[in-house]
Design a protein around this motif. Structure first.
Motif, PDB file in Angstrom:
ATOM      1  N   GLY A 189       0.821  -1.212   0.000  1.00  0.00           N
ATOM      2  CA  GLY A 189       0.000   0.000   0.000  1.00  0.00           C
ATOM      3  C   GLY A 189       0.850   1.255   0.000  1.00  0.00           C
ATOM      4  O   GLY A 189       0.572   2.218  -0.725  1.00  0.00           O
ATOM      5  N   MET A 190       1.911   1.254   0.791  1.00  0.00           N
ATOM      6  CA  MET A 190       2.784   2.427   0.861  1.00  0.00           C
ATOM      7  C   MET A 190       3.474   2.687  -0.484  1.00  0.00           C
ATOM      8  O   MET A 190       3.475   3.815  -0.975  1.00  0.00           O
ATOM      9  CB  MET A 190       3.822   2.257   1.972  1.00  0.00           C
TER      10      MET A 190
ATOM     11  N   GLY B  81      -1.644   0.914   4.891  1.00  0.00           N
ATOM     12  CA  GLY B  81      -0.377   1.363   4.302  1.00  0.00           C
ATOM     13  C   GLY B  81      -0.582   2.567   3.398  1.00  0.00           C
ATOM     14  O   GLY B  81       0.210   3.518   3.422  1.00  0.00           O
ATOM     15  N   ILE B  82      -1.649   2.548   2.615  1.00  0.00           N
ATOM     16  CA  ILE B  82      -1.972   3.690   1.749  1.00  0.00           C
ATOM     17  C   ILE B  82      -2.239   4.932   2.606  1.00  0.00           C
ATOM     18  O   ILE B  82      -1.718   6.014   2.319  1.00  0.00           O
ATOM     19  CB  ILE B  82      -3.190   3.373   0.852  1.00  0.00           C
ATOM     20  N   ALA B  83      -3.026   4.774   3.661  1.00  0.00           N
ATOM     21  CA  ALA B  83      -3.354   5.908   4.528  1.00  0.00           C
ATOM     22  C   ALA B  83      -2.111   6.453   5.217  1.00  0.00           C
ATOM     23  O   ALA B  83      -1.918   7.674   5.298  1.00  0.00           O
ATOM     24  CB  ALA B  83      -4.394   5.488   5.563  1.00  0.00           C
ATOM     25  N   ALA B  84      -1.253   5.565   5.703  1.00  0.00           N
ATOM     26  CA  ALA B  84      -0.048   5.988   6.424  1.00  0.00           C
ATOM     27  C   ALA B  84       0.865   6.825   5.528  1.00  0.00           C
ATOM     28  O   ALA B  84       1.302   7.916   5.912  1.00  0.00           O
ATOM     29  CB  ALA B  84       0.695   4.766   6.970  1.00  0.00           C
ATOM     30  N   ILE B  85       1.166   6.335   4.338  1.00  0.00           N
ATOM     31  CA  ILE B  85       2.077   7.081   3.460  1.00  0.00           C
ATOM     32  C   ILE B  85       1.404   8.346   2.946  1.00  0.00           C
ATOM     33  O   ILE B  85       2.070   9.363   2.754  1.00  0.00           O
ATOM     34  CB  ILE B  85       2.603   6.211   2.293  1.00  0.00           C
ATOM     35  N   SER B  86       0.102   8.324   2.753  1.00  0.00           N
ATOM     36  CA  SER B  86      -0.598   9.517   2.269  1.00  0.00           C
ATOM     37  C   SER B  86      -0.493  10.667   3.259  1.00  0.00           C
ATOM     38  O   SER B  86      -0.220  11.810   2.883  1.00  0.00           O
ATOM     39  CB  SER B  86      -2.068   9.199   1.998  1.00  0.00           C
ATOM     40  N   VAL B  87      -0.693  10.369   4.531  1.00  0.00           N
ATOM     41  CA  VAL B  87      -0.584  11.401   5.567  1.00  0.00           C
ATOM     42  C   VAL B  87       0.861  11.895   5.668  1.00  0.00           C
ATOM     43  O   VAL B  87       1.120  13.094   5.749  1.00  0.00           O
ATOM     44  CB  VAL B  87      -1.096  10.863   6.923  1.00  0.00           C
TER      45      VAL B  87
ATOM     46  N   ALA C   7       2.192  15.815   4.693  1.00  0.00           N
ATOM     47  CA  ALA C   7       2.941  16.642   5.645  1.00  0.00           C
ATOM     48  C   ALA C   7       4.307  17.021   5.083  1.00  0.00           C
ATOM     49  O   ALA C   7       4.744  18.177   5.195  1.00  0.00           O
ATOM     50  CB  ALA C   7       3.091  15.908   6.969  1.00  0.00           C
ATOM     51  N   ASN C   8       4.983  16.075   4.446  1.00  0.00           N
ATOM     52  CA  ASN C   8       6.322  16.328   3.925  1.00  0.00           C
ATOM     53  C   ASN C   8       6.284  17.258   2.716  1.00  0.00           C
ATOM     54  O   ASN C   8       7.064  18.207   2.634  1.00  0.00           O
ATOM     55  CB  ASN C   8       7.004  15.019   3.550  1.00  0.00           C
ATOM     56  N   PHE C   9       5.399  17.025   1.765  1.00  0.00           N
ATOM     57  CA  PHE C   9       5.377  17.815   0.549  1.00  0.00           C
ATOM     58  C   PHE C   9       4.814  19.221   0.774  1.00  0.00           C
ATOM     59  O   PHE C   9       5.024  20.113  -0.034  1.00  0.00           O
ATOM     60  CB  PHE C   9       4.614  17.105  -0.562  1.00  0.00           C
ATOM     61  N   ALA C  10       4.129  19.436   1.874  1.00  0.00           N
ATOM     62  CA  ALA C  10       3.670  20.778   2.209  1.00  0.00           C
ATOM     63  C   ALA C  10       4.860  21.702   2.480  1.00  0.00           C
ATOM     64  O   ALA C  10       4.757  22.910   2.359  1.00  0.00           O
ATOM     65  CB  ALA C  10       2.753  20.746   3.413  1.00  0.00           C
TER      66      ALA C  10
END
Length: 102
Positions: free
Chosen positions: A13-14, A84-90, A94-97
């Motif tokens: 998922g990640m 896994g999708i939710a974890a990497i999405s959050v 945060a990082n790309f902001a």
């Protein structure tokens, strides 16, 4: 299923979710942060680097998807995959902001 199948589901998922931003930005011709930028994850990489990074993530994600038996592992496997999708999405949001605007 064994515990390692669920770990593979999570990381599938990640990796597969990480394909989306890099691929979209790359094929759009836009510079975007990648692990290869300076500083890593904050500076901007070329569109070609982002497309290559997306394709690598797609390959690894697909392999983990198969190893994790996401499609045939039942509801728990699918839930772990979406976690896994939710974890990497959050994390990516945060990082790309904070990406370098150059």
């Amino acid at each position: 299923m064994s515990w390692y199948n669920y770990v593979a589901c999570f990381f599938a998922g990640m990796f597969l979710a990480n394909v989306v931003p890099h691929y979209v930005q790359g094929v759009s011709g836009d510079r975007f942060p990648s692990p290869f930028s300076k500083p890593p994850g904050k500076g901007l990489s070329s569109p070609m680097v982002n497309v290559m990074w997306a394709l690598f993530n797609l390959l690894v994600g697909y392999i983990l998807f198969r190893v994790g038996k996401v499609a045939s592992g039942g509801d728990l496997a699918l839930g772990v995959f979406f976690a896994g999708i939710a974890a990497i999405s959050v994390m990516l949001a945060a990082n790309f902001a904070k990406k370098d605007p150059r």
